[in-house]
Enzyme design. Structure first.
Site, PDB file in Angstrom:
ATOM      1  N   HIS A 177      11.255  58.054 106.925  1.00  0.00           N
ATOM      2  CA  HIS A 177      11.559  57.079 105.868  1.00  0.00           C
ATOM      3  C   HIS A 177      10.343  56.832 104.963  1.00  0.00           C
ATOM      4  CE1 HIS A 177      15.014  55.907 108.522  1.00  0.00           C
ATOM      5  NE2 HIS A 177      14.100  56.115 109.458  1.00  0.00           N
TER       6      HIS A 177
ATOM      7  N   SER B 162      -5.810  63.408  81.573  1.00  0.00           N
ATOM      8  CA  SER B 162      -4.927  62.704  80.657  1.00  0.00           C
ATOM      9  C   SER B 162      -5.579  62.688  79.283  1.00  0.00           C
ATOM     10  CB  SER B 162      -4.703  61.277  81.163  1.00  0.00           C
ATOM     11  OG  SER B 162      -4.326  60.433  80.098  1.00  0.00           O
TER      12      SER B 162
ATOM     13  N   LYS C 148      -8.108  59.943  84.808  1.00  0.00           N
ATOM     14  CA  LYS C 148      -6.967  60.521  85.511  1.00  0.00           C
ATOM     15  C   LYS C 148      -7.101  62.004  85.794  1.00  0.00           C
ATOM     16  CE  LYS C 148      -3.105  59.087  85.581  1.00  0.00           C
ATOM     17  NZ  LYS C 148      -1.761  58.807  85.056  1.00  0.00           N
TER      18      LYS C 148
ATOM     19  N   GLU D 118       4.116  68.779  89.793  1.00  0.00           N
ATOM     20  CA  GLU D 118       5.288  68.110  89.212  1.00  0.00           C
ATOM     21  C   GLU D 118       6.262  69.123  88.614  1.00  0.00           C
ATOM     22  OE1 GLU D 118       3.986  64.146  87.161  1.00  0.00           O
ATOM     23  OE2 GLU D 118       2.295  65.528  87.137  1.00  0.00           O
TER      24      GLU D 118
END
Ligand code: ARG
Length: 442
Positions: free
Chosen positions: A140, A261, A267, A274
């Site tokens: 979970h 970024s 970042k 992704e």
């Protein structure tokens, strides 16, 4: 009409398969005495020239000629003249396209298999180095029990190994030659379909002419296997995204496999992971697209089936690229072993070990042990400490028979080392699993 009818923009990718099929067909026609040896030689040389032109980008495809089959044949006629017109004896574009497409899908399946093998090898190498690295295992997405990173990576080796076997199954069923089924009913010419099948490395000819020109389940199986593979890749990619997030910090990617970024200088984004996570969209999309295109089509060939290639090529490109990216990501990630260990110290990951100790050492029924452990977890939470930081008196305040020996099982190292059941996370088992997987890898 031309805009909707022409497929050359898409099926030009089958040029080499088309020419290979035509050469095999021409040689067979000559062997069977259907065309002369001289014509077959002329055709063969001419097709060799067409192949060369296409390879060097010298042939301008013409949309009014509709597809790759007509473009190749038209160019052949320009080069060799009259004998070109004899090539299409005893065949139709229906068996021709079915043959070309099978050859193309088979080539891609072979590249996918090679990519999977490379990915599995990369995972095995990383797993071998992380047999002792401990991180929380989740259910979970809640910390559950400690596991080893090597074990976690080996879970993906299992998935990708099954993917290989799915592609191998699909390839075995695909590997029959439709060439010679002609338009739909067979042909009066005395073809040798065994010969063309062999020349094209098929196991043999397809057995029913109607089925030969109207079936695309070979492509559907390839797309189904690709979808399941993409689902596995997507899960692995998702874990990479989560693990590389600042909150987890279990892994990081080097600059080679992450991006900055444009606005937030601090970042480092896991873009490749992704995109790997996202590719299943177009791959499973291709599967549903082709399945729905085929649904309800009467036998035999219908032009609907021309729609098979665009989506399949799109999916194949995505699968092949995904595998390459997955290899890059697996080879690149840097484990942060301290962060993984620190995460194991939160959430009472060895609570199950404590319950098991109560069962084994005090002969307590597991249900009662579960209850006693729950009380001890609550006590530790009250004191804001870990289970192994409770004193013996604390433990005995909940159950008087608990002894010092319990502390032996409360460390995360003891926990993983104890899970020695076959398929378990103990380093000793994981080492065996890695070496067995290496032996199986062919
Ligand atoms: N371009 C067609 C396809 O991809 C080739 C077969 C055409 N056959 C026909 N009878 N029009 O399906």
């Amino acid at each position: 009409m031309e805009a909707i009818n022409a497929s050359i923009d898409v099926d030009q990718r089958m040029a080499s398969q088309d020419i290979r099929g035509s050469r095999a067909h021409a040689r067979m026609l000559a062997q069977q005495g259907i065309i002369t040896d001289a014509d077959a030689e002329t055709i063969d040389a001419g097709l060799g020239k067409v192949a060369e032109e296409i390879q060097h980008g010298l042939l301008t495809f013409r949309r009014e000629l509709e597809d790759i089959h007509m473009n190749v044949e038209a160019r052949l006629r320009e080069i060799v003249g009259e004998p070109a017109g004899r090539l299409h004896t005893g065949r139709s574009r229906n068996d021709q396209v079915a043959t070309d497409f099978r050859l193309w899908v088979r080539d891609s399946a072979d590249r996918v298999d090679a990519g999977l093998k490379t990915l599995i090898t990369a995972l095995l190498n990383r797993a071998e180095a992380e047999v002792e690295t401990i991180l929380p295992g989740f259910t979970h997405l809640q910390p559950a029990q400690p596991v080893t990173l090597g074990h976690h990576l080996m879970a993906y080796v299992e998935m990708f190994s099954r993917d290989r076997s799915r592609f191998a199954d699909a390839r075995a069923r695909l590997n029959e030659s439709p060439l010679g089924a002609a338009a739909l009913a067979g042909t009066p010419y005395p073809l040798d379909r065994e010969m063309t099948a062999k020349a094209l490395d098929f196991d043999g000819p397809t057995r029913n002419s109607l089925d030969s020109v109207s079936s695309r389940d070979f492509a559907l199986e390839y797309l189904a296997a690709s979808s399941i593979l993409a689902m596995h890749l997507s899960r692995m990619a998702e874990e990479m995204v989560i693990w590389s997030s600042a909150s987890f910090s279990f892994i990081s990617f080097t600059d080679a496999w992450s991006t900055g970024s444009s606005i937030m200088p601090q970042k480092r984004n896991p873009d490749a992971a992704e995109l790997l996570r996202a590719k299943i969209g177009r791959i499973f999309g291709a599967f549903t697209s082709l399945l729905l295109t085929m649904k309800g089509l009467p036998l035999a060939y219908s032009k609907d089936m021309q729609e098979d290639k665009e989506v399949t090529f799109l999916a194949a490109d995505a699968v092949e690229l995904s595998l390459a990216a997955a290899v890059g990501l697996v080879e690149d990630f840097q484990p942060n072993r301290d962060a993984m260990r620190a995460a194991c110290l939160k959430g009472h990951l060895t609570a199950t070990d404590l319950a098991d100790w109560l069962v084994r050492s005090l002969n307590m029924p597991f249900r009662e042990a579960h209850h006693v452990t729950g009380t001890l977890v609550a006590l530790a939470d009250d004191k804001a400490c870990r289970l192994d930081e409770l004193s013996l008196e604390d433990l005995q305040s909940v159950h008087g028979a608990i002894t010092q020996g319990v502390f032996d099982v409360l460390s995360i190292e003891a926990s993983v080392a104890s899970r020695q059941s076959f398929g378990g996370t103990a380093p000793v088992r994981v080492r065996e699993a890695i070496s067995a997987a290496k032996d199986r890898l062919t």
